[in-house]
Design a protein around this motif. Structure first.
Motif, PDB file in Angstrom:
ATOM      1  N   ILE A  25       1.292 -10.592  -5.387  1.00  0.00           N
ATOM      2  CA  ILE A  25       0.141  -9.908  -4.803  1.00  0.00           C
ATOM      3  C   ILE A  25       0.624  -8.669  -4.047  1.00  0.00           C
ATOM      4  N   PRO A  26       0.110  -7.486  -4.375  1.00  0.00           N
ATOM      5  CA  PRO A  26       0.545  -6.272  -3.662  1.00  0.00           C
ATOM      6  C   PRO A  26       0.078  -6.286  -2.215  1.00  0.00           C
ATOM      7  N   THR A  27       0.782  -5.566  -1.395  1.00  0.00           N
ATOM      8  CA  THR A  27       0.415  -5.448   0.013  1.00  0.00           C
ATOM      9  C   THR A  27       0.346  -3.978   0.407  1.00  0.00           C
ATOM     10  N   SER A  28      -0.259  -3.718   1.550  1.00  0.00           N
ATOM     11  CA  SER A  28      -0.344  -2.346   2.055  1.00  0.00           C
ATOM     12  C   SER A  28      -0.347  -2.372   3.573  1.00  0.00           C
ATOM     13  N   ARG A  29       0.233  -1.347   4.157  1.00  0.00           N
ATOM     14  CA  ARG A  29       0.108  -1.184   5.609  1.00  0.00           C
ATOM     15  C   ARG A  29      -1.351  -0.926   5.964  1.00  0.00           C
ATOM     16  N   VAL A  30      -1.732  -1.382   7.131  1.00  0.00           N
ATOM     17  CA  VAL A  30      -3.121  -1.234   7.577  1.00  0.00           C
ATOM     18  C   VAL A  30      -3.530   0.228   7.651  1.00  0.00           C
ATOM     19  N   ASP A  31      -2.622   1.115   8.073  1.00  0.00           N
ATOM     20  CA  ASP A  31      -3.007   2.517   8.199  1.00  0.00           C
ATOM     21  C   ASP A  31      -3.104   3.211   6.840  1.00  0.00           C
ATOM     22  N   LYS A  32      -2.351   2.744   5.841  1.00  0.00           N
ATOM     23  CA  LYS A  32      -2.326   3.417   4.540  1.00  0.00           C
ATOM     24  C   LYS A  32      -3.567   3.111   3.712  1.00  0.00           C
ATOM     25  N   LEU A  33      -4.024   1.860   3.722  1.00  0.00           N
ATOM     26  CA  LEU A  33      -5.140   1.470   2.866  1.00  0.00           C
ATOM     27  C   LEU A  33      -6.432   2.220   3.196  1.00  0.00           C
ATOM     28  N   PRO A  34      -6.941   2.175   4.437  1.00  0.00           N
ATOM     29  CA  PRO A  34      -8.172   2.924   4.723  1.00  0.00           C
ATOM     30  C   PRO A  34      -8.020   4.427   4.513  1.00  0.00           C
ATOM     31  N   SER A  35      -6.805   4.941   4.769  1.00  0.00           N
ATOM     32  CA  SER A  35      -6.584   6.366   4.557  1.00  0.00           C
ATOM     33  C   SER A  35      -6.756   6.723   3.089  1.00  0.00           C
ATOM     34  N   SER A  36      -6.215   5.890   2.186  1.00  0.00           N
ATOM     35  CA  SER A  36      -6.348   6.162   0.755  1.00  0.00           C
ATOM     36  C   SER A  36      -7.784   6.035   0.284  1.00  0.00           C
TER      37      SER A  36
END
Length: 244
Positions: free
Chosen positions: A4-15
């Motif tokens: 399952i891929p993961t993302s930093r909290v700041d990166k996901l909403p920014s994208s």
């Protein structure tokens, strides 16, 4: 089992267009980003990107926007362009403003010209986009055309022949199906997406399209009651209809 891929909290909403990573960090610091209605999230935390994430994450009290891979069905109004760059009204203007900043970008699946209305699909899934527009898929698109002059009865055979050559081109069109609705109205089913194809096909018969509306792409029809400018997100089952 796939990882399952993961993302930093700041990166996901920014994208997803909510703001720069610095703006997201400030939002999180004031408690504007929560997961499962729990304590505010730290921007350095990595979270799993699962399909249920939009229902679990809130941004300033509202559910997170759809993850990448969304498909939008729009009843395109007249006068709107499918381009990202042209002046004037754009189809993207009817979507949430932040969706213009999503990465991957939201783009139309094929185009309808400004004076054509009806079913238009948009997505941020490049692979899906190319599958839908690929000539090898032979996906049918049905248009309702209102004409300046009565049909003369020869159009159906010509369009179905696979021999019609449009002006300025060196390859004939694939066979198309014509269904006569009235002497000045017809439904035309094509499997290609050449520049202004339907208008040019009727022009080749000496007629002119005065009004053009796309009703269907594959097995997906424009819903009854959907007014121009209205849009909806498609489910996986509805997306599958495109290829039927």
């Amino acid at each position: 089992m796939a990882k399952i891929p993961t993302s930093r909290v700041d990166k996901l909403p920014s994208s997803m267009g909510y703001g720069s990573r610095k703006e997201i960090a400030r939002m999180a610091k004031r408690g504007g980003i929560t997961l499962d209605a729990a304590d505010p999230l730290n921007v350095s935390k990595r979270i799993p990107i699962t399909p249920d994430l939009p229902a679990r994450v809130e941004i300033d009290g509202e559910a997170l926007d759809p993850l990448a891979g969304m498909v939008i069905l729009l009843n395109k109004p007249l006068g709107m362009s499918c381009s990202h760059k042209e002046d004037g009204a754009l189809v993207y203007d009817v979507l949430p403003e932040r969706w213009k900043r999503r990465d991957p970008a939201v783009s139309t699946i094929g185009r309808l010209d400004k004076q054509t209305s009806g079913l238009l699909l948009l997505t941020d899934d490049g692979g899906l986009l190319h599958r839908v527009i690929s000539p090898k898929r032979h996906i049918k698109k049905i248009y309702r055309a209102k004409l300046a002059r009565p049909l003369d009865g020869t159009e159906g055979g010509l369009f179905a022949s696979g021999q019609l050559m449009l002006e300025g081109e060196d390859k004939p069109l694939a066979p198309a199906e014509l269904e006569v609705v009235s002497e000045t109205e017809a439904l035309l089913t094509v499997t290609e997406g050449r520049y202004h194809q339907v208008r040019r096909m009727f022009a080749a018969t000496g007629n002119q399209v005065e009004k053009l509306h796309r009703e269907r792409v594959g097995g997906l029809a424009l819903p009854d009651g959907m007014v121009p400018g209205q849009w909806k997100l498609l489910s996986e089952e509805q997306i599958a209809l495109i290829f039927r």
